[in-house]
Design a protein around this motif. Structure first.
Motif, PDB file in Angstrom:
ATOM      1  N   SER A   1       0.806  -1.220   0.000  1.00  0.00           N
ATOM      2  CA  SER A   1       0.000   0.000   0.000  1.00  0.00           C
ATOM      3  C   SER A   1       0.841   1.274   0.000  1.00  0.00           C
ATOM      4  CB  SER A   1      -0.928   0.012   1.218  1.00  0.00           C
ATOM      5  OG  SER A   1      -0.165  -0.023   2.416  1.00  0.00           O
ATOM      6  N   GLU A   2       2.081   1.234   0.541  1.00  0.00           N
ATOM      7  CA  GLU A   2       2.848   2.460   0.715  1.00  0.00           C
ATOM      8  C   GLU A   2       4.102   2.544  -0.160  1.00  0.00           C
ATOM      9  OE1 GLU A   2       1.812   4.982   2.577  1.00  0.00           O
ATOM     10  OE2 GLU A   2       0.007   3.834   3.058  1.00  0.00           O
ATOM     11  N   TYR A   3       4.706   1.422  -0.481  1.00  0.00           N
ATOM     12  CA  TYR A   3       5.992   1.455  -1.179  1.00  0.00           C
ATOM     13  C   TYR A   3       5.904   0.939  -2.610  1.00  0.00           C
ATOM     14  CZ  TYR A   3       8.211   2.364   3.337  1.00  0.00           C
ATOM     15  OH  TYR A   3       8.580   2.921   4.527  1.00  0.00           O
ATOM     16  N   ALA A   4       5.110  -0.095  -2.834  1.00  0.00           N
ATOM     17  CA  ALA A   4       5.093  -0.745  -4.148  1.00  0.00           C
ATOM     18  C   ALA A   4       4.430   0.148  -5.189  1.00  0.00           C
ATOM     19  CB  ALA A   4       4.357  -2.078  -4.065  1.00  0.00           C
TER      20      ALA A   4
ATOM     21  N   THR B   1       5.957   8.872   8.583  1.00  0.00           N
ATOM     22  CA  THR B   1       4.534   9.046   8.289  1.00  0.00           C
ATOM     23  C   THR B   1       3.774   7.741   8.481  1.00  0.00           C
ATOM     24  OG1 THR B   1       5.019  10.817   6.726  1.00  0.00           O
ATOM     25  CG2 THR B   1       2.881   9.708   6.502  1.00  0.00           C
ATOM     26  N   ILE B   2       4.389   6.640   8.041  1.00  0.00           N
ATOM     27  CA  ILE B   2       3.720   5.341   8.193  1.00  0.00           C
ATOM     28  C   ILE B   2       3.588   4.973   9.672  1.00  0.00           C
ATOM     29  CG2 ILE B   2       3.960   2.875   7.737  1.00  0.00           C
ATOM     30  CD1 ILE B   2       5.348   3.650   5.103  1.00  0.00           C
ATOM     31  N   ARG B   3       4.690   5.182  10.440  1.00  0.00           N
ATOM     32  CA  ARG B   3       4.678   4.790  11.846  1.00  0.00           C
ATOM     33  C   ARG B   3       3.769   5.681  12.683  1.00  0.00           C
ATOM     34  NH1 ARG B   3      10.253   4.961  11.346  1.00  0.00           N
ATOM     35  NH2 ARG B   3      10.298   6.668  12.864  1.00  0.00           N
ATOM     36  N   GLN B   4       3.784   6.983  12.428  1.00  0.00           N
ATOM     37  CA  GLN B   4       3.132   7.914  13.341  1.00  0.00           C
ATOM     38  C   GLN B   4       1.785   8.429  12.856  1.00  0.00           C
ATOM     39  OE1 GLN B   4       5.941  11.046  14.286  1.00  0.00           O
ATOM     40  NE2 GLN B   4       7.609   9.597  14.654  1.00  0.00           N
TER      41      GLN B   4
ATOM     42  N   ALA C   1      -5.022   3.444  11.124  1.00  0.00           N
ATOM     43  CA  ALA C   1      -5.559   2.161  10.663  1.00  0.00           C
ATOM     44  C   ALA C   1      -5.558   1.089  11.738  1.00  0.00           C
ATOM     45  CB  ALA C   1      -4.748   1.679   9.460  1.00  0.00           C
ATOM     46  N   LEU C   2      -5.048   1.396  12.933  1.00  0.00           N
ATOM     47  CA  LEU C   2      -4.857   0.376  13.961  1.00  0.00           C
ATOM     48  C   LEU C   2      -6.136  -0.346  14.365  1.00  0.00           C
ATOM     49  CD1 LEU C   2      -2.825  -1.030  15.771  1.00  0.00           C
ATOM     50  CD2 LEU C   2      -3.206   0.758  17.491  1.00  0.00           C
ATOM     51  N   PRO C   3      -7.274   0.337  14.582  1.00  0.00           N
ATOM     52  CA  PRO C   3      -8.492  -0.411  14.959  1.00  0.00           C
ATOM     53  C   PRO C   3      -8.888  -1.453  13.917  1.00  0.00           C
ATOM     54  CG  PRO C   3      -8.783   1.931  15.366  1.00  0.00           C
ATOM     55  CD  PRO C   3      -7.506   1.794  14.618  1.00  0.00           C
ATOM     56  N   GLY C   4      -8.809  -1.086  12.652  1.00  0.00           N
ATOM     57  CA  GLY C   4      -9.140  -2.049  11.609  1.00  0.00           C
ATOM     58  C   GLY C   4      -8.152  -3.194  11.550  1.00  0.00           C
ATOM     59  N   ILE C   5      -6.877  -2.918  11.780  1.00  0.00           N
ATOM     60  CA  ILE C   5      -5.859  -3.968  11.765  1.00  0.00           C
ATOM     61  C   ILE C   5      -6.085  -4.932  12.922  1.00  0.00           C
ATOM     62  CG2 ILE C   5      -3.396  -4.409  12.031  1.00  0.00           C
ATOM     63  CD1 ILE C   5      -2.879  -1.796  10.541  1.00  0.00           C
ATOM     64  N   VAL C   6      -6.411  -4.395  14.093  1.00  0.00           N
ATOM     65  CA  VAL C   6      -6.702  -5.267  15.243  1.00  0.00           C
ATOM     66  C   VAL C   6      -7.905  -6.150  14.940  1.00  0.00           C
ATOM     67  CG1 VAL C   6      -7.456  -5.279  17.649  1.00  0.00           C
ATOM     68  CG2 VAL C   6      -5.674  -3.692  16.905  1.00  0.00           C
TER      69      VAL C   6
END
Length: 487
Positions: A283-286, A383-386, A392-397
């Motif tokens: 999603s971020e690099y490719a 940017t990705i980390r912070q 996106a954390l709730p959806g990832i959990v």
């Protein structure tokens, strides 16, 4: 009449009714479409719907009810002498159905005439040869009671099919006549057809709910029956799983639950980092070209049957781990079937599940948040980390919890990769088993469903259902409570 033929006849009557209804409506309007309340196709559809839907309803209802009625009627013909100390009515009825199917096959193949099949005597020499030629495998000679019950079973089944065919055809013809009679220019055919389609859609939508209720009720009733025969305290708190159909079983849930959770945790430790990192990269690099190739290749793993994963665990991963941790290596592992084997392979299976859900969730984060972070001087990794991952954390959990539910319910990988030992151990290289594997083993073969050793499978299934339902509800709660709404 075979069911397929009956369905084809009903569909053909529906097609004929469509033509008749459309033609009659046009004739009532003198061939002028403008005088009709609805389009001509609606009048034809009205007749077809009234022809097919009632007939199919009767057919489905009859196919559901008839086996219960026939079994109940035939079972009354079986004396207690037909049941030995080692068999039950259910096993005897299985023999009755097999013999009845064998007689039907013998008649269809010309080995016996219908009259000879009904007049067949259990004491005659050709009974076992005839049934053997028909592919019926029985452990002993056919008793007179079983043969008579099978002959009665054939008669009742044939009579039921005859009445079913007649009733379905009467319903189809009656509905067709009713629809054709209503096909005149003032009839509100469009309203009726749309109401019928809505009812059909509601029925289709209700099937999933009704199926869920049916599954839950079947589990509940059999679980209650199990706990009437076996103490609930020993089931939930015993540390020993030792079933024995001869009696004296110890049916403790905890060893199976421990194996289930242990294997699931190892699977998640494999799947979550790899799947999450893969989602971040895609999603971020490719770039578009790499993403267009890598994402479908990654999701190919989700289409592989679980039995193939089980064979992979048994034939490849297990021996590979044995070469490192076995007797010739570190000496920690006694056999290729172990918790680590099943956990690693199950983790591989869950990778596309985690990565696909996480990728969709990360892509849902607005680009404006990334642009704002870049505008403040943050790098892409910062940017990705912070920014991106916290948003996106709730959806990832939620995705991780759903993957955990999938891992808990897996069967074939565990059966082939983890072994069958029910034990409480911290060693990941020991063989263990899970709840799903024992459900399969307890219901395999001609089990006596009145014994606790068979009914325990339903109690295990109910326990697993409650656990996975709780995880799914918790995942939905996390996603909905902490989900960020973006414009």
């Amino acid at each position: 009449m075979p069911t397929l033929w009956l369905v084809l006849i009903v569909v053909a009557l529906g097609g004929i009714g469509f033509v008749l209804g459309r033609g009659r409506a046009l004739a009532s309007a003198g061939g002028d479409n403008r005088k009709l309340h609805s389009l001509p196709s609606y009048y034809g559809s009205n007749v077809a719907m009234k022809t097919i839907m009632p007939a199919m309803g009767v057919l489905v209802l009859w196919l559901i009810v008839q086996p219960f009625f026939v079994d109940a009627t035939v079972s009354k013909l079986l004396p207690d002498a037909a049941q030995s100390e080692d068999t039950t009515l259910g096993l005897v009825m299985s023999d009755v159905r097999r013999v009845a199917d064998g007689l039907d096959f013998a008649v269809a193949e010309g080995l016996l005439s219908p009259d000879e099949a009904q007049a067949l005597d259990a004491s005659s020499d050709n009974v076992r040869e005839t049934l053997g030629a028909a592919g019926v495998a029985l452990g002993s000679d056919v008793s007179a009671e079983v043969l008579n019950a099978a002959q009665r079973y054939r008669v009742l089944s044939a009579t039921g099919r005859l009445f079913m065919s007649a009733l379905v055809l009467v319903a189809a013809l009656g509905g067709c006549a009713w629809g054709v009679k209503n096909s005149h220019m003032d009839y509100r055919a469009r309203n009726v057809v749309e109401a019928g389609i809505e009812a059909l859609l509601v029925t289709a939508a209700s099937l999933a709910i009704l199926t869920t209720f049916g599954i839950v009720l079947s589990l509940i009733f059999n679980t209650i029956e199990f706990f009437q025969r076996y103490p609930a305290s020993e089931f939930f708190f015993s540390l020993v799983w030792s079933p024995s159909f001869g009696g004296g079983s110890e049916l403790g849930l905890l060893p199976l639950l421990w194996g289930t959770l242990y294997i699931s945790v190892i699977a998640l430790l494999v799947a979550v980092p790899i799947g999450l990192f893969a989602a971040i990269y895609l999603s971020e690099y490719a770039g578009p070209k790499v993403r267009g190739v890598a994402k479908p290749l990654l999701e190919v793993l989700a289409g592989i049957p679980t039995i193939v994963y089980g064979l992979f665990a048994l034939l490849t991963v297990g021996p590979l781990l044995m070469s490192v941790f076995g007797r010739e290596g570190l000496g920690w592992m006694q056999a290729g079937t172990a918790v680590m084997t099943a956990g690693l392979v199950m983790g591989i299976m869950l990778i596309p599940f985690v990565s696909s859900l996480s990728d969709d969730i990360i892509n849902a984060v607005p680009q404006a948040m990334r642009d704002g972070s870049y505008g403040l001087g943050a790098t892409q990794s910062e940017t990705i980390r912070q920014v991106v991952l916290p948003a996106a954390l709730p959806g990832i959990v939620g995705a991780i919890l759903l993957a955990a539910s999938r891992a808990i319910g897996e069967t074939m990988i565990v059966v082939l990769g983890a072994g069958a030992a029910a034990r409480l151990s911290m060693n990941p290289f020991d063989a263990m088993t899970t709840v799903t594997a024992k459900i399969v083993s307890q219901l395999t073969g001609d089990a006596d469903f009145s014994s606790p050793e068979a009914l325990v499978a339903f109690a295990l299934g109910m326990s697993l259902f409650v656990i996975t339902l709780g995880l799914n509800v918790f995942a939905l709660y996390i996603v909905r409570k902490y989900r960020e709404q973006y414009e």
